[in-house]
Design an enzyme around this catalytic site. Structure first.
Site, short mmCIF file in Angstrom:
data_model
loop_
_atom_site.label_atom_id
_atom_site.label_comp_id
_atom_site.label_asym_id
_atom_site.label_seq_id
_atom_site.Cartn_x
_atom_site.Cartn_y
_atom_site.Cartn_z
N LYS A 191 0.85 -1.18 0.00
CA LYS A 191 0.00 0.00 0.00
C LYS A 191 0.88 1.23 0.00
CE LYS A 191 -0.93 2.56 2.86
NZ LYS A 191 -0.36 3.91 3.32
N THR A 207 6.01 5.98 2.38
CA THR A 207 4.89 5.72 3.29
C THR A 207 4.20 4.53 2.74
OG1 THR A 207 3.60 6.93 4.81
CG2 THR A 207 2.58 6.72 2.90
N GLU A 241 -0.61 9.53 -5.62
CA GLU A 241 -1.67 10.52 -5.44
C GLU A 241 -1.70 11.51 -6.60
OE1 GLU A 241 -1.76 10.44 -0.55
OE2 GLU A 241 -0.66 12.03 -1.59
#
Length: 405
Positions: free
Chosen positions: A178, A189, A276
Site C-alpha cells: 500500500k 509511506t 496521489e
C-alpha cells in the site's frame, strides 16, 4: 487515476500463512481497516523499515523484535501512531498484548504496523474490539481483501503472486503493498508484505531482504517525503516440500532471489502507478556513472524536481529542466559535454547540447504518453541505476490539502 494498474490477477495462497480482515471504524464506520496475519510456527520473518528519525511507535517495536520468533502481524490504517511519544509505544504494545491474549502467544511474538495520519493518538479500543472478527476471518486465500484493508489514499488494492518450480517442487510467493503519497526511498509511506512457502534461515532472509528493498521499494519516489511508518516484511513459512535454504550458493536460493526481487518490483511499481494524483508513470534510468551513488543522485534529482514533475503533468517537453537537474545533482567534476539525454528512444541532448536530430514534435508526442522513460548517459563509468516516479498534478495538491478533513 492509477496509471496502468490492472485489476488483481490470481493470488495464490501460501501454505502456512493466513490473513483476516475486520472493521474498526478508525476514520470511517464500516471500513475494513484492521488486518491480522498468522505465520506458521517456525516461519522465518525478516523486515526493513523507514530511516526517518521520527519513526512510528510500531516501527520501533518491530525493530526491537527483529530476532524474535514471530507468530502474528497486525495492521491498522487511518492512524499512523507516529510522533506520539511514550503513549504511542504503550498503545502499540496494548494492541499486541490484546492480540497475544487471544491467540496464546507472547506480545513479543507480534509485529504491529500502522499507517495514516501522523501525530494523533492511536484508538486502541477500536482496534482491539475488531481483533476477534479479524481472527475469525483468518484464511489463506484472503490476499485480495487484505490488500484493500491496508489501503489509505490508494485508489486500488495492490497485490501480486508468483510460482516457480525446482526439482519437481512448486514454490509460491504472494504479496501486497500500500502507498500513494509521502513516498520516497528509504523507504516510502508504504507497507509491503510478501509470504512464501519456501524454507530459508532467518539471518539469510534478513540479508536478502535488504538487497530486495534496494532493487524495489527503495527505488520509488512520488513526492520526496520519507515517511515515519515504512515497513517491508517477508515471511517464509517453510511449508513447501523441500529442504531449508541455508546458504547462497544453491540453485534454489538463486531462483528464489530472482522471484522475490521480481515480485517486490511489481508491488513497488504499483505504488507509483497509484501515486496521489498521478497521470504519468516515469522510469528514470541513469547509466555510465563512476559509482552507483552518483547514478542515484542524478536519478533522484530528476524524480524529485517539481519543475520536471509539473512539466510531465503538462506534457511539456521542457528538456532544459532535466539537464538542469542533472547539473545540480552533485556529481563530482561532471563534464556536461559528455552527457546524453533521451526521452524513450528519442535523443534530446547530445554531448551536453540539444541533439541535432531532435524536434519539439518528437518530445511532445512522448510527453503525451502515460508511461515515459527518461534516460541519462553520463559516460563516466560502468554503473547504472533505475528508479520509478510520477508527475505532479493539481489532484496531488487537492488530496493532501484535504487529507485530514
Amino acid at each position: 487515476m492509477a496509471v496502468g494498474l490492472a485489476p488483481l490477477a490470481t493470488l495464490h495462497p501460501v501454505a502456512g500463512f493466513e490473513l483476516g480482515i475486520a472493521s474498526a471504524g478508525i476514520k470511517k464506520e464500516g471500513r475494513k481497516d484492521v488486518v491480522v496475519m498468522r505465520c506458521a510456527q517456525g516461519s522465518s520473518v525478516a523486515g526493513v523499515y523507514t530511516q526517518n528519525a521520527f519513526c512510528a511507535a510500531p516501527v520501533q517495536l518491530c525493530k526491537a523484535r527483529k530476532e524474535n520468533e514471530i507468530a502474528y502481524l497486525v495492521v491498522n490504517t487511518g492512524n499512523a501512531n507516529a510522533a506520539t511519544g511514550e503513549l504511542g509505544l504503550q498503545a502499540a504494545q496494548q494492541v499486541c498484548s490484546a492480540l497475544a491474549e487471544r491467540v496464546g502467544v507472547t506480545a513479543e511474538q507480534i509485529l504491529p504496523f500502522s499507517t495514516g495520519v501522523i501525530g494523533e493518538p492511536l484508538p486502541v479500543e477500536k482496534i482491539t474490539n475488531a481483533l476477534d472478527a479479524a481472527l475469525a476471518d483468518l484464511k489463506p486465500n484472503n490476499w485480495a481483501h487484505a490488500a484493500e484493508g491496508i489501503m489509505t489514499t490508494d485508489t486500488l488494492p495492490k497485490a501480486a503472486s508468483r510460482q516457480f518450480q525446482h526439482n519437481g517442487v512448486t514454490f509460491t510467493l504472494t504479496g501486497m503493498s500500500k502507498g500513494a503519497g509521502m513516498i520516497r526511498p528509504n523507504m516510502a509511506t508504504m507497507l509491503g508484505y510478501i509470504a512464501t512457502d519456501i524454507g530459508i534461515e532467518q539471518k539469510l532472509l534478513q540479508s536478502l531482504i535488504k538487497e530486495v528493498a534496494n532493487k524495489s521499494f527503495n527505488r520509488i519516489s512520488i513526492d520526496g517525503d520519507t515517511s515515519t511508518n515504512d515497513s517491508f516484511i517477508v515471511v517464509a513459512t517453510g511449508k513447501a516440500s523441500a529442504d531449508k535454504i541455508t546458504d547462497t550458493t544453491t540453485k534454489l536460493y538463486e531462483l528464489f532471489r530472482e522471484q522475490l526481487i521480481d515480485l517486490a518490483k511489481e508491488l513497488a511499481q504499483a505504488i507509483v502507478r497509484d501515486g496521489e494524483g498521478a497521470t504519468k508513470f516515469v522510469t528514470v534510468q541513469v547509466n555510465g556513472g563512476k559509482t552507483a551513488q552518483e547514478c542515484l543522485d542524478v536519478a533522484y534529482a530528476i524524480a524529485h524536481s517539481p519543475l520536471i514533475k509539473t512539466a510531465l503533468f503538462a506534457s511539456d517537453p521542457n528538456w532544459g529542466r532535466i539537464a538542469c537537474a542533472v547539473g545540480y545533482a552533485g556529481v563530482p567534476d561532471l563534464d556536461s559535454r559528455q552527457v546524453d539525454i533521451y526521452l524513450d528512444d528519442v535523443q534530446i541532448v547530445e554531448s551536453g547540447g540539444r541533439a541535432a536530430s531532435y524536434t519539439e514534435e518528437q518530445g511532445a508526442a512522448i510527453m503525451q504518453q502515460a508511461e515515459i522513460s527518461i534516460r541519462i548517459e553520463l559516460a563516466r563509468g560502468t554503473f547504472s541505476e533505475t528508479l520509478w516516479t510520477t508527475d505532479l498534478s493539481y489532484e496531488y495538491v487537492r488530496i493532501n490539502a484535504d487529507y485530514r478533513s
